[in-house]
Scaffold this active site. Structure first.
Site, PDB file in Angstrom:
ATOM      1  N   HIS A   1       1.449 -10.655   1.019  1.00 22.41           N
ATOM      2  CA  HIS A   1       2.093  -9.436   1.501  1.00 22.41           C
ATOM      3  C   HIS A   1       2.209  -8.406   0.384  1.00 22.41           C
ATOM      4  CE1 HIS A   1       5.667 -11.794   0.081  1.00 22.41           C
ATOM      5  NE2 HIS A   1       5.993 -10.627  -0.435  1.00 22.41           N
ATOM      6  N   ARG A  48       9.979  -0.937  -0.862  1.00 18.69           N
ATOM      7  CA  ARG A  48      11.429  -0.702  -0.740  1.00 18.69           C
ATOM      8  C   ARG A  48      11.632   0.502   0.167  1.00 18.69           C
ATOM      9  NH1 ARG A  48      10.905  -2.314  -6.194  1.00 18.69           N
ATOM     10  NH2 ARG A  48      12.157  -4.176  -6.600  1.00 18.69           N
ATOM     11  N   GLU A  62       6.032  -6.433   3.572  1.00 20.53           N
ATOM     12  CA  GLU A  62       7.450  -6.788   3.469  1.00 20.53           C
ATOM     13  C   GLU A  62       8.224  -5.504   3.224  1.00 20.53           C
ATOM     14  OE1 GLU A  62      10.333  -8.537   0.025  1.00 20.53           O
ATOM     15  OE2 GLU A  62       8.482  -9.665   0.386  1.00 20.53           O
ATOM     16  N   ASN A 116      17.569  -2.481   0.386  1.00 20.72           N
ATOM     17  CA  ASN A 116      18.766  -2.745  -0.411  1.00 20.72           C
ATOM     18  C   ASN A 116      19.888  -1.913   0.195  1.00 20.72           C
ATOM     19  OD1 ASN A 116      17.707  -4.500  -2.591  1.00 20.72           O
ATOM     20  ND2 ASN A 116      16.351  -2.753  -2.878  1.00 20.72           N
ATOM     21  N   HIS A 118      -1.850   3.996  -2.146  1.00 26.48           N
ATOM     22  CA  HIS A 118      -1.739   3.906  -0.697  1.00 26.48           C
ATOM     23  C   HIS A 118      -2.068   2.495  -0.239  1.00 26.48           C
ATOM     24  CE1 HIS A 118      -6.038   4.865  -1.395  1.00 26.48           C
ATOM     25  NE2 HIS A 118      -6.241   4.020  -0.393  1.00 26.48           N
ATOM     26  N   GLU A 135      -3.717   4.994   4.328  1.00 26.91           N
ATOM     27  CA  GLU A 135      -5.053   5.498   4.621  1.00 26.91           C
ATOM     28  C   GLU A 135      -5.597   4.787   5.849  1.00 26.91           C
ATOM     29  OE1 GLU A 135      -9.214   6.241   2.221  1.00 26.91           O
ATOM     30  OE2 GLU A 135      -8.037   4.461   1.722  1.00 26.91           O
TER      31      GLU A 135
END
Length: 130
Positions: free
Chosen positions: A5, A9, A56, A60, A74, A122
């Site tokens: 993965h 964030r 993922e 936070n 990208h 993209e």
């Protein structure tokens, strides 16, 4: 070895899940809160984690935005028809930052979209990827 993965964030997890599932067509594969660490992880993808790499989304709880920096480029996604994908993404509320068309100095048809946190994605045609 295989790629599992890519972690991004995100400032608003619900907006990000909406973008990746409702705008790009991925599935929410799993989501888990970690109260002691004050964060939530959500995994999205076009197929299950045992078959393909996924994204993922890390939220936070005490952070609402991030600086992307100058190193991030990208994420690339192959689509059957870049022009049609742009229309679908636009119809579903997505932001197109580079309209579908030929790559400068290359042969690929591509476009760029942006997620709610400003990450670039993209879209590439399957025929040629320069």
């Amino acid at each position: 070895m295989r790629l599992l993965h890519t972690m991004l964030r995100v400032g608003d997890l619900e907006k990000s899940i909406h973008f990746y599932t409702d705008v790009l067509g991925m599935q929410l594969l799993r989501r888990k809160d970690y109260p002691e660490g004050r964060f939530t992880l959500a995994f999205v993808g076009f197929d299950t984690e045992d078959k393909t790499a996924v994204i993922e989304l890390t939220h936070n709880w005490d952070t609402t935005e991030y600086e992307l920096g100058t190193a991030y480029g990208h994420i690339a996604i192959e689509v059957p028809d870049v022009y049609a994908a742009c229309e679908t993404i636009r119809k579903n509320g997505g932001k197109i930052t580079r309209e579908a068309g030929p790559m400068m100095h290359g042969n690929s048809i591509l476009a760029f979209v942006e997620d709610p946190d400003g990450y670039k994605i993209e879209l590439l045609s399957p025929s040629r990827q320069d």
